[in-house]
Design an enzyme around this catalytic site. Structure first.
Site, mmCIF file in Angstrom:
data_model
loop_
_atom_site.group_PDB
_atom_site.id
_atom_site.type_symbol
_atom_site.label_atom_id
_atom_site.label_comp_id
_atom_site.label_asym_id
_atom_site.label_seq_id
_atom_site.Cartn_x
_atom_site.Cartn_y
_atom_site.Cartn_z
ATOM 1 N N GLN A 83 0.856 -1.175 0.000
ATOM 2 C CA GLN A 83 0.000 0.000 0.000
ATOM 3 C C GLN A 83 0.898 1.233 0.000
ATOM 4 O OE1 GLN A 83 -3.707 -0.512 0.250
ATOM 5 N NE2 GLN A 83 -2.938 -2.507 -0.427
ATOM 6 N N ALA A 124 -11.588 2.245 5.190
ATOM 7 C CA ALA A 124 -10.648 1.418 4.419
ATOM 8 C C ALA A 124 -9.891 2.244 3.378
ATOM 9 C CB ALA A 124 -11.409 0.280 3.756
ATOM 10 N N HIS A 125 -8.982 1.592 2.696
ATOM 11 C CA HIS A 125 -8.115 2.289 1.741
ATOM 12 C C HIS A 125 -8.889 2.934 0.598
ATOM 13 C CE1 HIS A 125 -7.151 -1.895 -0.251
ATOM 14 N NE2 HIS A 125 -8.407 -1.766 0.028
ATOM 15 N N ASN A 126 -8.412 4.111 0.214
ATOM 16 C CA ASN A 126 -8.932 4.843 -0.935
ATOM 17 C C ASN A 126 -10.340 5.391 -0.748
ATOM 18 O OD1 ASN A 126 -6.833 2.734 -2.089
ATOM 19 N ND2 ASN A 126 -6.881 4.460 -3.492
#
Lengths: 317, 317, 317
Positions: free
Chosen positions: C188, C229-231
């Protein structure tokens, strides 16, 4: 601890010979130098086969044990066992007489706290404010991000990553409730074993077993804010998405996928290759592998979708 | 703070005499040296009885207060109170002029951070990276595992255990939203009080009260990853299983059990000895004690089971 | 990294000229010095327009790329990209050669850990056991409570408050699963950007983006134990109540309110001014702004209430 002392602690009568009890154990695992208990009718059949040196029972079960087993009779055997568990618990933290062994190539922050007899493998990275309790083992190439806490006696495999502020080996949520409504803590004397190639997110909690080990097998991926209770087993390459909760003694086979906010209700098994949709609630064992489930109560995911379609129709009537 | 300064901060007109305001308080609790506010029609009836020295109101309520109470008229009383709350908040951390008092037999890690005027009882164990804010009190025999954070002014009883990385006394989730859609923080000036014999899991959060105290009573057991919001009260020997969430001002009686991932929606009461199944969602007060509920919306657990049976039948049609 | 080396790592054949690849990027964003991949038929149409210098594809897509793009053919492009992501990841922590810059009036605990090239603005308060990774930026007047962990490269705006033990910038939950059932971590390499005036509760986790940034916009309020969460992108002045979970790439407009324990299932958009009741489960984009939803599956909140009334009636039959 002497059997006479035990009788005194739990308030049972005992006038036989002195002998040493080394451990509390389950009916079927207990050895002649160990003590066990019966608190649930489900286990009464196991009394006849126990090899335990002593057994805590209530009046109804006073005469069922083999003659080689001494019985201590009390009103509330589970409460008695809880009281006793404290005396058999290991120290939560001892003074440091064996300094940590740190393998070649490992970076350990000066702000990490390594307690007694810690063993860290090669090429690890242990960041600031990590806490490793007594006898913790961390194998090669593992990364522990800041604030990770590993309680005493837990093992972390090779090539693992544990993200910030996660807690591994905290006490399982165990207590006995007396007839008068007080909770007596059951000391959690097991540990957690994390095998190789496991990644664990941030602020996730994996509790130590009461006896034995909570086990996270090879290649498992666990997201943030996940709860794994005492005595769970998570099979190889399983995936637990964020905010999932496993209740005590859940056993997941390999390649089980649990979607976000899903949960189990403990003391059950999930067959390998099972997929559980987000928010699934598993309350019974899943015996056939490779299926997809959803909903609470749980059903096959296609049934859940069909049910929702029926409810949408009901709404229009 | 002088009433004239207050008027200026919140943009109200005031041309009367100067006098000192010491605190923001509720309509019914406020004293002549304190200020209160009316932001919700539900509380208008309380205006007539207030003893507050000053009151923040909108135009509709400008003339309802007793003659002994000065009224400051603004467009958005709740937003005005939020702005003001900052000025009445205590320092989040002061410099250390009173070193911590530590009772006999207590072990305190050198890596623990004890802020000003901390008081620790006898035979406690305060592990590495614990943070105890200003004026925190921890009573005898209590164990705080690594990374536990106790914010200023909070009290922890005797024989308590708080597991790693839990946070006690963080700010409640409070803010006023203005007509233009901005959120103004309501400073949380209360505290958390944990009574004796309480065990709290890992990564659990218990927020401080806005005013007064969030209260965890004697013998309560709280699991991992549980949220207790500001101004909640959890009754004696209640049990909160993992990932449960209590919204603000939930009041639980004694021996309430909340299953995993259950929740309340705040400003409600739950009668003693209530059992809530896993995933229960409580949105109204429960007035009869000793019952078992489940589902969301909440119903008696046996009704929930019956409903699920009906839905299973519906699925087959 | 040289294209020949890349081919070797992922097990592809390449006999052309050497050239340098600087980054992994998406099909549409990749430049001639970057590599991209196609792992999902949904994106095949983008192949024709890519400017990537190289492309990882399977046999079916070997001949679709523009002639300016070199194709590396493998069995499992997503797994190949995952393997490669490690080589393009930044160091998780470097040695400190640029000491932290700390603005005037800021208080930084001696027990805080500031890694390489950290930049803290004016009048900040950074408490004990905070960890700021390489290149972290914290702007003016921001408060970080004890135990907060900010991973490398993340940015925190002005006037922000982050409560104890929250984690910002942990790795997103990303991996590719091979045909043989092994998970290969997708490194990531993005970050988290928190804009001004944001308050974040305790034990909340906000993951860094795989590529690009996870974005929390101005004035957002996030409660305890929330997962982002991511993004993800959370719009201005949005509110996430405790135990809410946002799955990867959820995009929330401004002034969205998500009630306690609600969730999204990722890769979706929620229109501005949407209100989601507690426990809502959003699985599709919400395109009309200003509406109120509830339930799982999601429906308008008034429909959900109506459905519950119908179910109550069904229960009585």
């Amino acid at each position: 601890m002497d059997i006479k002392q035990i009788a005194e602690i739990i308030g049972a009568k005992y006038s036989g010979q002195s002998f040493e009890i080394k451990k509390i154990n389950t009916l079927l695992d207990a050895q002649p130098s160990e003590i066990s208990f019966v608190s649930n009718d489900k286990y009464i059949k196991d009394i006849y086969q126990t090899k335990a040196g002593a057994l805590i029972v209530d009046g109804n079960n006073a005469d069922k044990a083999p003659s080689s087993t001494i019985t201590l009779v009390v009103d509330e055997p589970y409460v008695a066992m809880a009281k006793l568990s404290q005396y058999f618990s290991s120290s939560i933290e001892s003074s440091i007489d064996k300094k940590a062994v740190i393998g070649k190539g490992s970076i350990v922050s000066e702000k990490a706290e390594l307690r007694n007899n810690v063993n860290i493998g090669k090429n690890c990275h242990i960041m600031a404010n990590v806490y490793l309790g007594d006898n913790v083992v961390v194998k090669d190439n593992t990364i522990l991000y800041p604030g990770v806490v590993i309680y005493r006696d837990c093992h972390i495999g090779s090539n693992c990553i544990v993200h910030a502020n996660s807690v591994i080996g905290g006490d399982g949520f165990g207590f006995a409730t007396s007839k008068t409504g007080q909770h007596i803590k059951i000391y959690q004397n097991g540990n957690v074993i994390i095998e190789d190639d496991v990644e664990i997110g941030s602020c996730t909690t994996i509790d130590r077993a009461a006896l034995g080990s909570t086990l996270i097998k090879k290649g498992v991926h666990i997201d943030n804010l996940v709860q794994v209770a005492h005595n769970c087993e998570v099979g190889e390459y399983s995936v637990l998405v964020s905010q999932t909760g496993l209740a005590g003694s859940s056993k997941l086979g390999h390649h089980v996928v649990m979607g976000g906010q899903s949960a189990t209700s403990g003391h059950l098994e999930i067959a390998p290759l099972t997929t559980l949709a987000a928010r699934s609630g598993v309350t019974k064992s899943i015996k056939t592998s490779g299926k997809v489930f959803g909903g609470f109560p749980l059903m096959q995911q296609k049934s859940w979708l069909k049910l929702q379609a029926k409810l949408a129709k009901l709404l229009k009537t």
